[in-house]
Design an enzyme around this catalytic site. Structure first.
Site, PDB file in Angstrom:
ATOM      1  N   ARG A 151       6.637   0.427  -2.911  1.00 21.27           N
ATOM      2  CA  ARG A 151       6.544  -0.200  -4.409  1.00 21.27           C
ATOM      3  C   ARG A 151       7.694   0.266  -5.268  1.00 21.27           C
ATOM      4  O   ARG A 151       7.895  -0.388  -6.112  1.00 21.27           O
ATOM      5  CB  ARG A 151       5.071   0.278  -4.861  1.00 21.27           C
ATOM      6  CG  ARG A 151       3.944  -0.399  -4.267  1.00 21.27           C
ATOM      7  CD  ARG A 151       2.408  -0.252  -5.016  1.00 21.27           C
ATOM      8  NE  ARG A 151       2.287   1.192  -5.273  1.00 21.27           N
ATOM      9  CZ  ARG A 151       1.722   2.107  -4.405  1.00 21.27           C
ATOM     10  NH1 ARG A 151       1.177   1.503  -3.222  1.00 21.27           N
ATOM     11  NH2 ARG A 151       1.439   3.346  -4.886  1.00 21.27           N
ATOM     12  N   ALA A 156       0.886  -1.351   0.202  1.00 24.31           N
ATOM     13  CA  ALA A 156       0.084  -0.061   0.072  1.00 24.31           C
ATOM     14  C   ALA A 156       0.812   1.072   0.096  1.00 24.31           C
ATOM     15  O   ALA A 156       0.317   2.364  -0.292  1.00 24.31           O
ATOM     16  CB  ALA A 156      -1.039  -0.040   1.199  1.00 24.31           C
ATOM     17  N   CYS A 157       2.354   1.113   0.134  1.00 25.09           N
ATOM     18  CA  CYS A 157       3.147   2.166   0.354  1.00 25.09           C
ATOM     19  C   CYS A 157       3.848   2.492  -0.958  1.00 25.09           C
ATOM     20  O   CYS A 157       4.456   1.534  -1.657  1.00 25.09           O
ATOM     21  CB  CYS A 157       4.080   2.165   1.268  1.00 25.09           C
ATOM     22  SG  CYS A 157       5.411   3.299   1.511  1.00 25.09           S
ATOM     23  N   GLY A 158       3.554   3.746  -1.639  1.00 26.28           N
ATOM     24  CA  GLY A 158       4.265   4.179  -2.753  1.00 26.28           C
ATOM     25  C   GLY A 158       5.702   3.743  -2.973  1.00 26.28           C
ATOM     26  O   GLY A 158       6.285   3.598  -3.898  1.00 26.28           O
TER      27      GLY A 158
END
Length: 114
Positions: A15, A10-12
């Protein structure tokens, strides 16, 4: 080269760091979704020691109750125990390779250990 990322999909930033690792030739990658499989307090202590940071520097305060619990000023053992119990307190992503460990914020920090 072996690499392990403690990842939150969920963390940019997490990712983007994962993408760098996946795009780097010769990286044998292990992805651990730490919210599902949290590291132990002992593993976290080793990761932070190898990264050259304190547990308090690896503490996620945004979106957590870390400040209310006064974790940024707590002793290492208290912070590590809280992180192991409640992995949302772990700042991400952490990456470990044979060359060391980094808290990859920003994501380009991962290049230091590749």
């Amino acid at each position: 080269m072996k690499a392990t990322i403690w990842h939150n999909p969920a963390c940019g930033t997490s990712r983007k760091t994962l993408a760098i690792l996946q795009d780097t030739p010769g990286v044998d990658l292990t992805v651990i979704e730490y919210l599902k499989m949290p590291p132990t307090a002992q593993k976290l202590a080793q990761l932070y020691r190898d990264a050259g940071i304190t547990p308090q520097q690896g503490l996620r305060t945004r979106g957590t109750d870390a400040l209310k619990r006064k974790l940024p000023v707590a002793d290492d053992a208290t912070v590590l125990a809280a992180m192991a119990e409640e992995p949302t307190l772990i700042e991400r992503p952490l990456v470990e390779t044979d060359k060391g460990v980094r808290l990859c914020r920003p994501q380009d920090t991962v290049h230091e250990i590749l």
